[in-house]
Design an enzyme around this catalytic site. Structure first.
Site, mmCIF file in Angstrom:
data_model
loop_
_atom_site.group_PDB
_atom_site.id
_atom_site.type_symbol
_atom_site.label_atom_id
_atom_site.label_comp_id
_atom_site.label_asym_id
_atom_site.label_seq_id
_atom_site.Cartn_x
_atom_site.Cartn_y
_atom_site.Cartn_z
ATOM 1 N N LYS B 79 31.512 11.285 -36.203
ATOM 2 C CA LYS B 79 31.771 10.149 -35.316
ATOM 3 C C LYS B 79 30.609 9.166 -35.409
ATOM 4 O O LYS B 79 29.443 9.583 -35.411
ATOM 5 C CB LYS B 79 31.910 10.675 -33.879
ATOM 6 N N SER B 154 37.655 9.032 -26.980
ATOM 7 C CA SER B 154 37.046 8.084 -27.890
ATOM 8 C C SER B 154 36.856 8.611 -29.303
ATOM 9 O O SER B 154 36.628 7.841 -30.226
ATOM 10 C CB SER B 154 35.689 7.653 -27.336
ATOM 11 N N SER B 178 36.869 13.115 -24.526
ATOM 12 C CA SER B 178 36.912 12.362 -25.786
ATOM 13 C C SER B 178 37.076 13.189 -27.045
ATOM 14 O O SER B 178 37.302 12.630 -28.120
ATOM 15 C CB SER B 178 35.667 11.488 -25.918
#
Lengths: 488, 514, 96
Positions: B79, B154, B178
């Site tokens: 990420k 996210s 997330s």
């Protein structure tokens, strides 16, 4: 009689003497080239996290214990949020509602008696990180300011006093005593020029009026860069506050607290401009740091390890060595190393006053002249003790001993070596008797004067004896001369 | 079967046997990315040459007979919220578009030392603030099962990358759900470990007391493999916990007989999509059939989770994001324009006779901060900064922030009590399947309610895992969530693995090919 | 409780944001909604409950006082939008 009482409280920031910063491994050494002592942590780079320096916390505990503070058994770190380019994270890691120590006191006194001895209360002492520096060269007409973050993250102890001081002299005494204490503890080098000790003052007046006591608004004073500046700034501000009160009649609470900066060159304080936005620091617990708990055992250990603090040391010098309050103050204020020097000389000679006199008149004068500290002084305490014992034994007169000490300082040799080099040795008693008889015989006029009661006539014979042999003890010569003249 | 469709465990076996080289695996993933990434927009940056170089090094090590790490040759997507040294780390924000940190996050460093091959950086909601991966400067990530829908967020880029077979392993972060929510919406397995299990050093903070890094993959077994590498104490993170890391894979095969599984009635009430509810009920039946004992438990303060979260997380975020002001790194507004603008405003005010307003105009420095931040941050980030700043400001601190911290304690106590009765809690991950892109962007509160089932684990600091347990009639994945007491990841992974031994939902792949 | 535009402007300055008129309008409405939602916490009696600021109850984490290498200056300054050879640069900070 002054128509008002001055009320003063101080906020002192002390950089702790750690090798590395509070939350990262960057060096805290002063004077490095800008931005050479920064890393992702103190630069506040994304993702970097703080981890607390154990030594910084230990030094903080020592200091708080020495100023008689209560040590909290649970303490935490909070973020104080404001924007300034020398504060790269946008917040300062500090302590808000649960500081690690609170409610202490420091005793101050003045040996010259300018004020009565008193305890100044300490509201709290807490540990926080220092900010960096912003520099602006206005003369160069540059549009930009430069930011140096070397200082960012240096451990800083904030000590906040109660508004217990009643004169600028008391404020100065508080700072001197605090600085001395910090030096004894070895927690800071307290160098004001390098910013390792910084002071802000809060001041207002309690004015006697026919309607009773009136408190004026409180003013905070910054930019005081020496103890002398603190004393002068506070004295100036007290007068200014009184004038303002006479003009405006403003009382505490009528206007917001003002911040003023001390201009040392112009000898005035000046108002610092503030925006309408009031400060709102939005403190909250720093989620990146965990709380610290302190056990009773740790507190006891800290207290036991403090050693003798200046107040106790002064008392000891007075009771054990018979020094005056003034003398003990002078010696103790020179720091622990000089006191240790004194203690050795005083114990070895068994005469504290003699040791104190020599330290103050000869050693300290020399240290000041050459800008040395006691560690650099070439004559060790045992070496000075040897010299003073010779004085005590009558082997050397004081003026001669001073000469010897000077030579010891200049050459680094012992008293005996210097005396040998200078040919200073004790003259044999029979030799001395013979010399005196010889002089009496050679000076019949002096004998006559002596018989006529003119004691001062002996003086010329003493002078001649010293000329013939510089090592003679003039006192003993005088005694022997009187004896010889009496026999005539 | 293409290499990219293998699970990490399967691929690792082939890498070990020498049947496949790290370079082969990397190439297969790179090719797959080239083919389909523009349809899902899961990965925002790939350095093909560097990936092949890294893979080549692992092959050389193997060829030379040197010892290799636990992930030797496995491609991993990270990420874009975790720092990678010397490589852009953007948080999906204009603010950090050109930022390359001079250090690796601890998790990234651990990946590298385990000989994992970092394939690229994954898309995310800006600064991880969101549940749909729509707010990134790189544009929205699309759900591989239906590209008109969101991938969740996210960590939507990480989830979509695994689901679309771009990489067998991904690293995500979970502050309020997330990892678990996008895993649920994309039909993969995602674990949010206990707070403190994985170092946060180098993870760009959103809400520091809630953020946690975790593994995302097709299966629980793959997550276990990655967690073994990532977990552990780090002296650079004061909140990372110093306790041994179990060999999570070893206990996966232990049967579930006697496992006590709690069900919270409230989780199946109003607001839960019927298809989701049915799929989760069926998952519970699977557990019953595996010998688990199902019991009702209560989490009475759970319904306050979202409100509590939307105080604490923005408060911390408003502080964590204060550092982005265009001085030390990151975006700065155009200064010439800024000075001209201020000058014009001052003149205008003076001309209008408003001397006081002219004096109180921002200084150049303050305006520089304000413009840089306003131009550098997107709307959701600004919204949360504003919310947090407000909640921490004088007069509101006790009513909002302290109140939320107290409710947080109550939520934690609920879990403590529940876990006295059961080993794990089972329930839905999200109220519904993936929603349409753009559907909730103008209704922040609706977006926030997506986190209903996940935020409480972050608030309490416990662990949770999401994995696929069904599909909707429209063919969208449905996830189930298990939650465990702190540091019981072993049980979580075992329970998920046993489910996956009994079902094949985790083996299904979306048909992305045109 | 709802926020006024003035509240939002004040918070924007504290947060060092500069909002357009449209943003101000939108945020005034959105923040009011969220704050209204959050106010349900007021229903709960939290008397005597200890605030929970951390997710782990760990205490006393320290590092040793040892100097570690700092970043080379060029690297420390490299990410800054505006710098000279030695320092970060910002629009003039006058006074102090």
């Amino acid at each position: 009689m002054s128509p008002y009482t001055v009320i003063i409280g101080l906020e002192v920031h002390v950089q702790l003497a750690t090798e590395s910063k509070l939350f990262c491994g960057c060096s805290t050494a002063f004077g490095a080239a800008p931005n050479t002592q920064i890393c992702p942590v103190c630069l506040g780079m994304p993702g970097a996290l703080p981890v607390m320096n154990r030594k910084a916390f230990e030094l903080s505990l020592r200091t708080a214990a020495a100023i008689n503070c209560q040590i909290a058994r649970f303490t935490k770190w909070d973020r104080k949020q404001y924007y300034y380019p020398d504060l790269p994270k946008g917040y300062q890691i500090s302590q808000y509602d649960l500081p690690f120590s609170h409610d202490g006191w420091l005793e101050i006194s003045d040996p010259k008696g300018k004020f009565e001895p008193k305890r100044v209360g300490i509201i709290r002492a807490h540990l926080e990180e220092d900010a960096g520096k912003s520099m602006h060269d206005e003369r160069a007409g540059l549009a930009d300011s430069q930011i140096d973050l070397n200082r960012t993250g240096t451990p800083l102890l904030e000590i906040v006093s109660q508004p217990d001081m009643r004169s600028p002299a008391e404020a100065k005494a508080f700072l001197s005593e605090l600085k001395l204490l910090l030096t004894y503890l070895g927690v800071s080098d307290c160098n004001m020029q390098e910013g390792s000790l910084r002071v802000d003052g809060n001041i207002n007046l309690h004015i006697d009026t026919p309607g009773g006591k009136v408190a004026t608004p409180i003013v905070e004073i910054k930019n005081m860069n020496s103890f002398r500046a603190v004393e002068r700034a506070l004295a100036y501000e007290a007068e200014r506050l009184y004038e303002v009160w006479q003009e405006t009649g403003q009382k505490l609470g009528d206007v917001p607290k003002q911040t003023r900066g001390w201009d040392d060159a112009a000898n005035v304080t000046r108002g610092q401009r503030h925006k309408e936005e009031s400060s709102d620091y939005r403190y909250f617990p720093d989620p990146d740091l965990v709380p610290v708990t302190v056990t009773d055992a740790v507190v006891e250990q800290v207290l036991a390890s403090l050693g003798e603090m200046p107040v106790a040391l002064r008392t000891r010098l007075e009771t054990e060595f018979g020094l005056s309050a003034y003398d003990s103050d002078v010696l103790v204020n020179q720091g622990r190393a000089l006191v240790d020097y004194f203690l050795h000389v005083a114990t070895a000679t068994g005469d504290g006053k003699l040791a104190s006199n020599w330290l103050q008149q000869d050693v300290l004068r020399m240290l000041n002249e050459r800008n040395w500290d006691i560690a650099a002084f070439p004559v060790t305490a045992p070496a000075l003790a040897v010299l003073l014992k010779k004085v005590q034994a009558g082997e050397l007169i004081t003026s001669r001993a001073r000469e010897v000490l000077q030579a010891m300082i200049d050459t680094g040799r012992s008293a005996d070596e210097v005396m040998r080099e200078k040919g200073i040795e004790q003259v044999d008693e029979t030799e001395l008797v013979a010399l005196c008889q010889e002089l009496v015989a050679a000076n019949p006029k002096v004998a006559e004067d002596f018989k006529a009661g003119k004691m001062q006539a002996i003086g010329s014979l003493v002078g001649q004896a010293k000329k013939k042999n510089p090592n003679v003890n003039p006192g003993r010569v005088r005694e022997l001369l009187i004896e010889a003249l009496g026999k005539l | 079967m293409s290499l990219t469709e293998l699970s990490a465990a399967e691929l690792l076996q082939r890498l070990r046997s020498g049947e496949v080289s790290a370079t082969d695996a990397a190439k297969a993933c790179l090719d797959r990315i080239e083919q389909v990434n523009d349809r899902v927009n899961a990965i925002v940056r790939v350095d093909r040459a560097k990936v092949l170089e890294d893979a080549g090094k692992v092959d050389q090590k193997r060829a030379a007979g040197q010892p290799v790490g636990a992930l030797a040759g496995l491609p991993v997507v990270v990420k874009d919220l975790l720092c990678t040294q010397g490589e852009p780390t953007t948080c999906g924000s204009r603010m950090l578009r050109d930022f390359s940190p001079p250090y690796d996050a601890t998790a990234v460093a651990k990946l590298r030392s385990a000989d994992g091959v970092i394939l690229g950086k994954a898309n995310l909601d800006e600064f991880a603030m969101g549940g749909s991966t729509e707010s990134s400067i790189f544009g929205p990530t699309r759900n591989p099962w239906d590209t008109s829908r969101v991938a969740g967020g996210s960590s939507g880029g990480s989830a979509a990358a695994v689901a679309a077979s771009l990489a067998p392993l991904a690293i995500g972060t979970d502050t309020g759900g997330s990892i678990r929510q996008p895993a649920g919406l994309c039909g993969i397995t995602g674990l949010k470990p206990t707070y403190g299990r994985i170092s946060r050093y180098g993870l760009i903070a959103f809400a520091s007391s809630l953020d946690q890094i975790g593994p995302m993959a097709h299966s629980a077994e793959d997550c276990a493999l990655l967690l073994e590498v990532l977990a552990g104490h780090d002296p650079r993170d004061a909140t990372s916990v110093d306790r041994p890391v179990p060999q999570y894979r070893e206990s996966l095969i232990t049967p579930l007989k006697g496992l006590k599984l709690g069900v919270v009635k409230d989780h199946f009430g109003a607001g839960l999509d019927e298809e989701v509810a049915a799929a989760v009920e069926r998952a519970i039946d699977v557990y019953r059939s595996l010998g688990a004992e199902i019991r009702d438990v209560a989490l009475p303060h759970g319904r306050y989770g979202v409100a509590t979260y939307y105080v604490i997380a923005p408060c911390e975020a408003s502080s964590n994001l204060a550092r982005y002001e265009g001085v030390h790194y990151g975006y700065r507004t155009d200064e010439g324009q800024l000075l001209a603008e201020l000058d014009a405003e001052r003149k205008q005010l003076l001309a209008a006779g408003d001397k006081r307003a002219a004096e109180n105009l921002d200084t150049a420095l303050v305006r520089m901060y304000r413009k840089s931040r306003s131009e550098g941050f997107g709307p959701e980030v600004k919204r949360r900064i504003m919310l947090g700043t407000y909640a921490l400001s004088a007069g509101y601190y006790d009513a909002y922030y302290v109140k939320a911290l107290k409710v947080r304690r109550l939520i934690r106590q609920d879990f403590d009590r529940a876990f006295e009765q059961v080993d794990l809690i089972v329930g839905p991950v999200t109220p519904s399947t993936a929603f349409k892109i753009g559907e909730k962007t103008n209704d922040p509160l609706a977006m926030y309610r997506e986190d209903l089932y996940t935020v409480t684990a972050n608030l309490a600091g416990i662990a949770g895992i999401a994995f696929p347990c069904g599909q909707s009639k429209a063919g969208l994945p449905i996830g189930v969530q298990l939650q465990s007491p702190p540091f019981q990841e072993e049980t979580l992974l075992r329970a998920a693995h046993q489910f996956q031994m009994a079902t094949d939902w985790h083996k299904r792949r979306p048909a992305l090919e045109k | 409780m709802s926020l006024t535009r003035q509240d939002v402007e004040k918070v924007a300055l504290l947060a060092r944001l500069r909002l357009s008129t449209n943003e101000l309008d939108a945020l005034t409405e959105q923040l009011s909604k969220v704050v209204g939602y959050v106010e349900q916490l007021g229903e709960l009696d939290t008397e005597g409950v200890a605030p929970m600021a951390h997710a782990v109850e760990v205490t006393n984490v320290f590092r040793d006082d040892a100097v570690q290498p700092s970043l080379p200056r060029e690297q420390a300054l490299a990410s800054a939008p505006h710098h000279d050879d030695a320092c970060f640069l910002v629009p003039a900070v006058l006074g102090d």
